[in-house]
Design an enzyme around this catalytic site. Sequence first.
Site, PDB file in Angstrom:
ATOM      1  N   HIS A  36      43.340  49.734  47.523  1.00  0.00           N
ATOM      2  CA  HIS A  36      43.809  49.339  46.194  1.00  0.00           C
ATOM      3  C   HIS A  36      44.731  50.397  45.575  1.00  0.00           C
ATOM      4  CE1 HIS A  36      44.481  47.039  42.708  1.00  0.00           C
ATOM      5  NE2 HIS A  36      44.366  48.172  42.054  1.00  0.00           N
TER       6      HIS A  36
ATOM      7  N   TYR B  25      49.146  50.934  43.651  1.00  0.00           N
ATOM      8  CA  TYR B  25      49.712  51.619  42.481  1.00  0.00           C
ATOM      9  C   TYR B  25      50.630  52.760  42.905  1.00  0.00           C
ATOM     10  CZ  TYR B  25      46.694  48.606  39.973  1.00  0.00           C
ATOM     11  OH  TYR B  25      46.100  47.478  39.504  1.00  0.00           O
TER      12      TYR B  25
ATOM     13  N   HIS C 213      50.709  36.461  46.145  1.00  0.00           N
ATOM     14  CA  HIS C 213      50.516  37.504  45.131  1.00  0.00           C
ATOM     15  C   HIS C 213      51.264  38.780  45.508  1.00  0.00           C
ATOM     16  CE1 HIS C 213      48.486  40.570  42.731  1.00  0.00           C
ATOM     17  NE2 HIS C 213      48.014  41.135  43.832  1.00  0.00           N
ATOM     18  N   PHE C 214      51.099  39.216  46.751  1.00  0.00           N
ATOM     19  CA  PHE C 214      51.647  40.555  46.997  1.00  0.00           C
ATOM     20  C   PHE C 214      53.143  40.553  47.313  1.00  0.00           C
ATOM     21  CE2 PHE C 214      49.470  40.168  51.296  1.00  0.00           C
ATOM     22  CZ  PHE C 214      50.602  40.240  52.079  1.00  0.00           C
ATOM     23  N   HIS C 215      53.707  39.371  47.566  1.00  0.00           N
ATOM     24  CA  HIS C 215      55.166  39.373  47.662  1.00  0.00           C
ATOM     25  C   HIS C 215      55.813  39.441  46.277  1.00  0.00           C
ATOM     26  CE1 HIS C 215      54.531  38.455  51.901  1.00  0.00           C
ATOM     27  NE2 HIS C 215      55.754  38.936  52.071  1.00  0.00           N
TER      28      HIS C 215
ATOM     29  N   ARG D 155      45.867  32.529  55.295  1.00  0.00           N
ATOM     30  CA  ARG D 155      46.858  33.552  55.559  1.00  0.00           C
ATOM     31  C   ARG D 155      46.684  34.034  56.999  1.00  0.00           C
ATOM     32  NH1 ARG D 155      44.835  39.249  52.700  1.00  0.00           N
ATOM     33  NH2 ARG D 155      46.770  39.955  53.647  1.00  0.00           N
ATOM     34  N   ARG D 156      47.590  34.895  57.463  1.00  0.00           N
ATOM     35  CA  ARG D 156      47.455  35.534  58.770  1.00  0.00           C
ATOM     36  C   ARG D 156      47.127  34.543  59.886  1.00  0.00           C
ATOM     37  NH1 ARG D 156      44.296  41.012  56.731  1.00  0.00           N
ATOM     38  NH2 ARG D 156      46.226  42.136  56.491  1.00  0.00           N
TER      39      ARG D 156
HETATM   40 FE1  HAS Z   1      46.982  43.043  44.029  1.00  0.00          FE
HETATM   41  C1  HAS Z   1      45.397  41.845  46.866  1.00  0.00           C
HETATM   42  C2  HAS Z   1      44.183  42.369  42.170  1.00  0.00           C
HETATM   43  C3  HAS Z   1      48.461  44.454  41.234  1.00  0.00           C
HETATM   44  C4  HAS Z   1      49.422  44.400  46.018  1.00  0.00           C
HETATM   45  N1  HAS Z   1      47.343  43.089  46.049  1.00  0.00           N
HETATM   46  C5  HAS Z   1      46.590  42.518  47.043  1.00  0.00           C
HETATM   47  C6  HAS Z   1      47.209  42.756  48.312  1.00  0.00           C
HETATM   48  C7  HAS Z   1      48.333  43.512  48.068  1.00  0.00           C
HETATM   49  C8  HAS Z   1      48.404  43.709  46.650  1.00  0.00           C
HETATM   50  C9  HAS Z   1      49.314  44.060  49.102  1.00  0.00           C
HETATM   51  O1  HAS Z   1      41.228  41.736  42.692  1.00  0.00           O
HETATM   52  C10 HAS Z   1      46.716  42.215  49.649  1.00  0.00           C
HETATM   53  C11 HAS Z   1      45.931  43.176  50.463  1.00  0.00           C
HETATM   54  C12 HAS Z   1      45.521  42.473  51.742  1.00  0.00           C
HETATM   55  O2  HAS Z   1      46.337  42.449  52.666  1.00  0.00           O
HETATM   56  O3  HAS Z   1      44.428  41.934  51.812  1.00  0.00           O
HETATM   57  N2  HAS Z   1      46.439  43.304  42.070  1.00  0.00           N
HETATM   58  C13 HAS Z   1      45.271  42.916  41.505  1.00  0.00           C
HETATM   59  C14 HAS Z   1      45.299  43.196  40.076  1.00  0.00           C
HETATM   60  C15 HAS Z   1      46.522  43.788  39.819  1.00  0.00           C
HETATM   61  C16 HAS Z   1      47.210  43.856  41.075  1.00  0.00           C
HETATM   62  C17 HAS Z   1      44.223  42.927  39.079  1.00  0.00           C
HETATM   63  N3  HAS Z   1      48.623  44.172  43.686  1.00  0.00           N
HETATM   64  C18 HAS Z   1      49.042  44.665  42.473  1.00  0.00           C
HETATM   65  C19 HAS Z   1      50.224  45.477  42.650  1.00  0.00           C
HETATM   66  C20 HAS Z   1      50.489  45.452  44.006  1.00  0.00           C
HETATM   67  C21 HAS Z   1      49.483  44.635  44.636  1.00  0.00           C
HETATM   68  C22 HAS Z   1      50.936  46.186  41.536  1.00  0.00           C
HETATM   69  C23 HAS Z   1      51.579  46.115  44.769  1.00  0.00           C
HETATM   70  C24 HAS Z   1      52.581  46.788  44.277  1.00  0.00           C
HETATM   71  N4  HAS Z   1      45.170  42.229  44.432  1.00  0.00           N
HETATM   72  C25 HAS Z   1      44.142  42.103  43.543  1.00  0.00           C
HETATM   73  C26 HAS Z   1      42.954  41.592  44.243  1.00  0.00           C
HETATM   74  C27 HAS Z   1      43.304  41.453  45.582  1.00  0.00           C
HETATM   75  C28 HAS Z   1      44.682  41.867  45.669  1.00  0.00           C
HETATM   76  C29 HAS Z   1      41.631  41.302  43.682  1.00  0.00           C
HETATM   77  C30 HAS Z   1      42.393  40.957  46.727  1.00  0.00           C
HETATM   78  C31 HAS Z   1      42.563  39.516  46.953  1.00  0.00           C
HETATM   79  C32 HAS Z   1      41.775  39.056  48.141  1.00  0.00           C
HETATM   80  O4  HAS Z   1      40.843  38.272  47.947  1.00  0.00           O
HETATM   81  O5  HAS Z   1      42.077  39.440  49.286  1.00  0.00           O
HETATM   82  C33 HAS Z   1      47.002  44.294  38.458  1.00  0.00           C
HETATM   83  O6  HAS Z   1      47.401  45.632  38.553  1.00  0.00           O
HETATM   84  C34 HAS Z   1      48.131  43.491  37.873  1.00  0.00           C
HETATM   85  C35 HAS Z   1      48.442  43.887  36.436  1.00  0.00           C
HETATM   86  C36 HAS Z   1      49.809  43.431  35.996  1.00  0.00           C
HETATM   87  C37 HAS Z   1      50.090  42.675  34.926  1.00  0.00           C
HETATM   88  C38 HAS Z   1      51.516  42.274  34.631  1.00  0.00           C
HETATM   89  C39 HAS Z   1      52.167  43.087  33.513  1.00  0.00           C
HETATM   90  C40 HAS Z   1      53.616  42.714  33.365  1.00  0.00           C
HETATM   91  C41 HAS Z   1      54.647  43.589  33.421  1.00  0.00           C
HETATM   92  C42 HAS Z   1      56.050  43.042  33.324  1.00  0.00           C
HETATM   93  C43 HAS Z   1      57.026  43.913  32.559  1.00  0.00           C
HETATM   94  C44 HAS Z   1      58.322  43.211  32.288  1.00  0.00           C
HETATM   95  C45 HAS Z   1      59.559  43.745  32.466  1.00  0.00           C
HETATM   96  C46 HAS Z   1      60.796  42.983  32.200  1.00  0.00           C
HETATM   97  C47 HAS Z   1      59.791  45.137  32.939  1.00  0.00           C
HETATM   98  C48 HAS Z   1      49.032  42.214  34.013  1.00  0.00           C
HETATM   99  C49 HAS Z   1      54.454  45.048  33.552  1.00  0.00           C
HETATM  100  C50 HAS Z   1      60.543  41.577  31.869  1.00  0.00           C
HETATM  101  C51 HAS Z   1      61.748  40.972  31.278  1.00  0.00           C
HETATM  102  C52 HAS Z   1      61.761  39.974  30.378  1.00  0.00           C
HETATM  103  C53 HAS Z   1      63.039  39.492  29.830  1.00  0.00           C
HETATM  104  C54 HAS Z   1      60.482  39.336  29.881  1.00  0.00           C
HETATM  105 CU    CU Z   2      43.448  45.674  44.825  1.00  0.00          CU
END
Ligand code: HAS
Ligand code: CU
Length: 562
Positions: free
Chosen positions: A232, A236, A383-385, A446-447
């Site tokens: 995890h 980050y 999700h992760f793409h 998947r996979r």
């Molecule tokens: Fe995830 C699985 C939960 C964030 C990557 N995640 C994965 C896997 C990867 C991955 C690679 O709880 C698969 C691993 C595998 O092969 O099995 N993930 C989360 C949660 C967050 C999260 C709660 N993941 C990421 C990030 C990753 C990433 C960041 C890579 C960089 N993830 C999971 C969970 C799994 C999981 C389970 C396991 C699933 C399973 O069953 O296998 C949080 O950090 C997300 C919080 C983010 C937000 C969004 C905030 C919005 C922002 C936008 C800003 C806007 C801008 C401009 C700059 C709440 C910051 C906008 C412009 C406008 C004009 C509006």
């Molecule tokens: Cu995670």
Amino acid sequence: MVYIDSYPKTAKLVRSQFIVSFVALGIGALFGIVQALHRTGVFDGLVSSSDYYTLLTGHGVLLALVFTTFFIAGLFGWAVSNTLERELPQRIAWGAFWLMLVGTVLATVAILGGIMGAPSILGQDLSADVLFTFYAPMQAHPMFYVGAALLIVGSWFAGLAYFKSLWAWRKDNPDERIPLQTFMVLTTMLMWYISTIGVAVEVVVFLIPWSLGLISQVDPLLTRTLFWYFGHPVVYFWLMPAYLVWYTILPKLAGGRLFSDPLARVVFVLFLLLSTPVGFHHQYVDPGIPEGFKAIAMTNTMFLLLPSLLTAFTVVASVEHGARQRGATGYVSWIRDLPWDKPAFTGCMLAGLMFAAGGFSGMINAGMNINYLIHNTLWVPGHFHLTVGTAFALTAMAISYWLVPQLTGKQLKRRSVAVAQPYVWFIGMALMSNAMHRAGLAGVPRRTADPTYDEFAFSGVAGGIGEMRIQIAIGGTLLFVGAAMFLFVMAETWLAHRGGTLSVNGHIPEPLSGADHSPRVLDNYKLWTAIALVLIVIAYGPPLWSMVADGIFAPGSPPIPV
Ligand code: HAS
Ligand code: CU
């Protein structure tokens, strides 16, 4: 002065890191399109379905581990040298580069050797179709694990070079606040040190001896747990560099300034505290981990949403400030007045927009009960793409349009291709990841090379599986085109002659609320690291103890009664 002229040695190092990173991106993207067409049944004549898993491993390792780590090392080296105004200590930084490169080559050869029928080494045929998460019980050739270990150890030395720069700077500036970009780099690296210990123990103590035949068995639950302890936080490690760009460079590209330095520091400290004690959210379905500890991981994960939500508001506010500086008005119409013709700006914005969607699908993953619905389905790659594959990758490509001219002293070439490229990526990803999420809800695994089973029809959510598959194939193809466009612009820029004054510079404007508004305690790394370790002991102590209490190599530790 241009960065390359101020810090020529570090500029050379960063360029070398970027080249490795971009080569990995090119090969990884090629594997990506082959897979996307294979598993959707559009074109499966290129590789056999058993080789699919080797390609999938190559795709994950080269993109998620190599492209990312080398790019981040380069970006961080640039940020530290630029804000501390000194070259990185060269011996350590280059040593780190070579360790990482040798590691990458070993791991890649081990993977590709599996397809190409390479000669056997150490009495074993080369093979590594263990996927990028490489935990037991699947086993790779020892060379793969040694390569992975070197990549990680190399990244530790890269971090040491940043810390040594800080210590040298501190001597000259005893009372100054750590510049924001360097603060972000060091906080990320501390998180990285804490979390990579897990995977280092997994690889060195268990997987290498096991693959060499020195020990006959390992405990899959223990090695999975050690992997996810790291697995995890590594996400980050990808996200925080993107945040560094969004906080410190994106507002400038928009014509404005960051809203708040203190808030940015708080966000990074929160990541240091909370990134690690959450790894069990990847193991909700694993037996042998008490439910209560899974619930602790879920609670911590929900708290971990906070820094990203803070980021969404601050970054958007800073960008809006930029638009208003340029004369924009209106509640929404300011968005029109942003510099959408700057590829670096557009890429970061589209990456952020997609991350909002990816973050929300992450929240769904994190809910212990809803996770059962989507675990191991195509939803997770969806999700992760959006996260690593867009929030990180598109930001990295976008900021290269701004950074590479400063690293080479050459103007960006093929600007019109660069302007279009983020849109191509965005559309490709929108098609692919949306269809992957929906296909996951319909139960598509998947996979899986051939996710079709005789006498089994996947129930559609909306439209049919065929329609989702075609969207994935078209999206995957567009992503490949997007990567190729990026690499084309980079190659043309790199090969051009130097001349003319650059239209970009690395100066970062002061935030509206600057470092002097930040409480000094935010820079107290010892305090935050100590709290992070306490949280880890609470989250991981008892379950890990139960896994090792019956002997560290013995599988099947009995579950703790709850
Ligand atoms: Fe995830 C699985 C939960 C964030 C990557 N995640 C994965 C896997 C990867 C991955 C690679 O709880 C698969 C691993 C595998 O092969 O099995 N993930 C989360 C949660 C967050 C999260 C709660 N993941 C990421 C990030 C990753 C990433 C960041 C890579 C960089 N993830 C999971 C969970 C799994 C999981 C389970 C396991 C699933 C399973 O069953 O296998 C949080 O950090 C997300 C919080 C983010 C937000 C969004 C905030 C919005 C922002 C936008 C800003 C806007 C801008 C401009 C700059 C709440 C910051 C906008 C412009 C406008 C004009 C509006
Ligand atoms: Cu995670």
